[in-house]
Design a protein around this motif. Structure first.
Motif, PDB file in Angstrom:
ATOM      1  N   VAL A   1      12.238  -7.238   5.803  1.00 58.21           N
ATOM      2  CA  VAL A   1      10.950  -6.586   5.556  1.00 58.21           C
ATOM      3  C   VAL A   1      10.211  -6.468   6.883  1.00 58.21           C
ATOM      4  N   HIS A   2       9.872  -5.231   7.250  1.00 58.75           N
ATOM      5  CA  HIS A   2       9.124  -4.962   8.479  1.00 58.75           C
ATOM      6  C   HIS A   2       7.732  -4.488   8.075  1.00 58.75           C
ATOM      7  N   VAL A   3       6.723  -5.292   8.373  1.00 61.44           N
ATOM      8  CA  VAL A   3       5.341  -4.895   8.088  1.00 61.44           C
ATOM      9  C   VAL A   3       4.872  -4.072   9.283  1.00 61.44           C
ATOM     10  N   VAL A   4       4.652  -2.781   9.054  1.00 62.83           N
ATOM     11  CA  VAL A   4       4.315  -1.873  10.150  1.00 62.83           C
ATOM     12  C   VAL A   4       2.843  -1.511  10.171  1.00 62.83           C
ATOM     13  N   GLY A   5       2.074  -2.035   9.209  1.00 69.20           N
ATOM     14  CA  GLY A   5       0.650  -1.743   9.212  1.00 69.20           C
ATOM     15  C   GLY A   5      -0.073  -2.444   8.082  1.00 69.20           C
ATOM     16  N   ILE A   6      -1.403  -2.465   8.222  1.00 70.40           N
ATOM     17  CA  ILE A   6      -2.280  -3.027   7.201  1.00 70.40           C
ATOM     18  C   ILE A   6      -3.245  -1.924   6.782  1.00 70.40           C
TER      19      ILE A   6
ATOM     20  N   LEU B   1       8.828  -9.030  -2.234  1.00 67.36           N
ATOM     21  CA  LEU B   1       9.581  -7.797  -2.026  1.00 67.36           C
ATOM     22  C   LEU B   1      11.082  -8.070  -2.015  1.00 67.36           C
ATOM     23  N   GLN B   2      11.490  -9.073  -1.241  1.00 64.31           N
ATOM     24  CA  GLN B   2      12.908  -9.407  -1.153  1.00 64.31           C
ATOM     25  C   GLN B   2      13.475  -9.806  -2.517  1.00 64.31           C
ATOM     26  N   GLU B   3      12.739 -10.640  -3.254  1.00 68.04           N
ATOM     27  CA  GLU B   3      13.220 -11.101  -4.554  1.00 68.04           C
ATOM     28  C   GLU B   3      13.302  -9.961  -5.559  1.00 68.04           C
ATOM     29  N   ASN B   4      12.282  -9.095  -5.604  1.00 68.38           N
ATOM     30  CA  ASN B   4      12.273  -7.983  -6.562  1.00 68.38           C
ATOM     31  C   ASN B   4      13.380  -6.981  -6.248  1.00 68.38           C
ATOM     32  N   ILE B   5      13.573  -6.682  -4.975  1.00 70.95           N
ATOM     33  CA  ILE B   5      14.617  -5.731  -4.581  1.00 70.95           C
ATOM     34  C   ILE B   5      15.994  -6.304  -4.897  1.00 70.95           C
ATOM     35  N   ARG B   6      16.219  -7.567  -4.544  1.00 70.98           N
ATOM     36  CA  ARG B   6      17.518  -8.201  -4.804  1.00 70.98           C
ATOM     37  C   ARG B   6      17.813  -8.211  -6.312  1.00 70.98           C
ATOM     38  N   HIS B   7      16.818  -8.591  -7.118  1.00 71.30           N
ATOM     39  CA  HIS B   7      17.004  -8.650  -8.565  1.00 71.30           C
ATOM     40  C   HIS B   7      17.266  -7.261  -9.153  1.00 71.30           C
ATOM     41  N   THR B   8      16.486  -6.274  -8.727  1.00 71.43           N
ATOM     42  CA  THR B   8      16.637  -4.921  -9.259  1.00 71.43           C
ATOM     43  C   THR B   8      17.997  -4.337  -8.900  1.00 71.43           C
TER      44      THR B   8
ATOM     45  N   ILE C   1      19.636  -4.083   4.307  1.00 72.58           N
ATOM     46  CA  ILE C   1      18.523  -3.199   3.964  1.00 72.58           C
ATOM     47  C   ILE C   1      17.348  -3.532   4.869  1.00 72.58           C
ATOM     48  N   ASP C   2      16.791  -2.512   5.509  1.00 73.69           N
ATOM     49  CA  ASP C   2      15.563  -2.645   6.281  1.00 73.69           C
ATOM     50  C   ASP C   2      14.483  -1.878   5.544  1.00 73.69           C
ATOM     51  N   LEU C   3      13.357  -2.559   5.309  1.00 79.75           N
ATOM     52  CA  LEU C   3      12.250  -2.004   4.537  1.00 79.75           C
ATOM     53  C   LEU C   3      11.018  -1.965   5.431  1.00 79.75           C
TER      54      LEU C   3
ATOM     55  N   SER D   1       0.829  -1.202   0.000  1.00 80.75           N
ATOM     56  CA  SER D   1       0.000   0.000   0.000  1.00 80.75           C
ATOM     57  C   SER D   1       0.862   1.251   0.000  1.00 80.75           C
ATOM     58  N   GLU D   2       1.822   1.294   0.902  1.00 76.55           N
ATOM     59  CA  GLU D   2       2.705   2.453   1.018  1.00 76.55           C
ATOM     60  C   GLU D   2       3.940   2.082   1.797  1.00 76.55           C
ATOM     61  N   MET D   3       4.909   2.968   1.746  1.00 75.70           N
ATOM     62  CA  MET D   3       6.133   2.814   2.522  1.00 75.70           C
ATOM     63  C   MET D   3       6.013   3.723   3.740  1.00 75.70           C
ATOM     64  N   ARG D   4       6.544   3.292   4.850  1.00 75.52           N
ATOM     65  CA  ARG D   4       6.445   4.076   6.073  1.00 75.52           C
ATOM     66  C   ARG D   4       7.698   4.910   6.239  1.00 75.52           C
ATOM     67  N   GLY D   5       7.542   6.207   6.229  1.00 77.13           N
ATOM     68  CA  GLY D   5       8.668   7.112   6.404  1.00 77.13           C
ATOM     69  C   GLY D   5       8.617   7.776   7.762  1.00 77.13           C
ATOM     70  N   ASN D   6       9.404   8.812   7.907  1.00 79.27           N
ATOM     71  CA  ASN D   6       9.404   9.568   9.148  1.00 79.27           C
ATOM     72  C   ASN D   6       8.659  10.889   8.941  1.00 79.27           C
ATOM     73  N   PHE D   7       8.675  11.742   9.929  1.00 80.32           N
ATOM     74  CA  PHE D   7       7.947  13.007   9.865  1.00 80.32           C
ATOM     75  C   PHE D   7       8.445  13.886   8.724  1.00 80.32           C
ATOM     76  N   ALA D   8       9.752  13.921   8.540  1.00 84.47           N
ATOM     77  CA  ALA D   8      10.340  14.793   7.506  1.00 84.47           C
ATOM     78  C   ALA D   8       9.885  14.381   6.112  1.00 84.47           C
ATOM     79  N   THR D   9       9.849  13.083   5.824  1.00 83.86           N
ATOM     80  CA  THR D   9       9.416  12.652   4.493  1.00 83.86           C
ATOM     81  C   THR D   9       7.934  12.947   4.288  1.00 83.86           C
ATOM     82  N   GLY D  10       7.159  12.879   5.360  1.00 85.15           N
ATOM     83  CA  GLY D  10       5.744  13.228   5.262  1.00 85.15           C
ATOM     84  C   GLY D  10       5.535  14.693   4.915  1.00 85.15           C
ATOM     85  N   VAL D  11       6.327  15.571   5.523  1.00 84.56           N
ATOM     86  CA  VAL D  11       6.232  17.004   5.247  1.00 84.56           C
ATOM     87  C   VAL D  11       6.665  17.291   3.811  1.00 84.56           C
ATOM     88  N   VAL D  12       7.744  16.641   3.363  1.00 85.87           N
ATOM     89  CA  VAL D  12       8.241  16.845   2.005  1.00 85.87           C
ATOM     90  C   VAL D  12       7.190  16.420   0.986  1.00 85.87           C
TER      91      VAL D  12
END
Length: 128
Positions: free
Chosen positions: A114-119, A93-100, A74-76, A40-51
């Motif tokens: 891969v850290h799933v931080v929400g649904i 996710l792991q396979e696509n990132i590794r291949h890319t 890499i932590d995602l 759905s989305e990537m989880r960033g911090n406050f600064a990326t949200g403001v940007v």
């Protein structure tokens, strides 16, 4: 600019060196992760949200790259859509990132965590 070391990817020193900044790996990882169905989305911090509120896309959002003596870690941090298989999506996710990353930089990743931080639940009040 940050003081993180650059990655040297040149095998043949006769032509010079090619160095890749960790920020480049973050951007490539973010784009590769967004291509996987079920994210759905990537989880960033406050600064990326403001940007992002000002219209600038942050492709490295939700990605942390660590350069260690053992390799590249890499932590995602992702939010997945409701109803998707979490283990299957994480593996994709792991396979696509590794291949890319292998295709674009010729670098081998030691770990892709891969850290799933929400649904993301479906929006049920669309008709209102």
């Amino acid at each position: 600019m940050s003081e993180q070391p650059l990655l040297n990817v040149s095998d043949d020193e006769s032509l010079g060196t090619v160095e890749i900044a960790p920020e480049v790996i973050e951007v490539i990882t973010g784009i590769a992760a967004s291509e996987v169905k079920g994210v759905s989305e990537m989880r960033g911090n406050f600064a990326t949200g403001v940007v992002e509120r000002f219209g600038k896309k942050s492709h490295g959002k939700g990605v942390k790259v660590d350069l260690t003596e053992n390799g590249i870690l890499i932590d995602l941090f992702v939010v997945l859509n409701f109803g998707v298989s979490i283990p299957k999506t994480a593996q994709e996710l792991q396979e696509n990132i590794r291949h890319t990353l292998k295709t674009m930089t010729a670098l081998e990743m030691d770990e892709i965590n891969v850290h799933v931080v929400g649904i993301q639940m479906e929006n049920t009040n669309e008709g209102e």
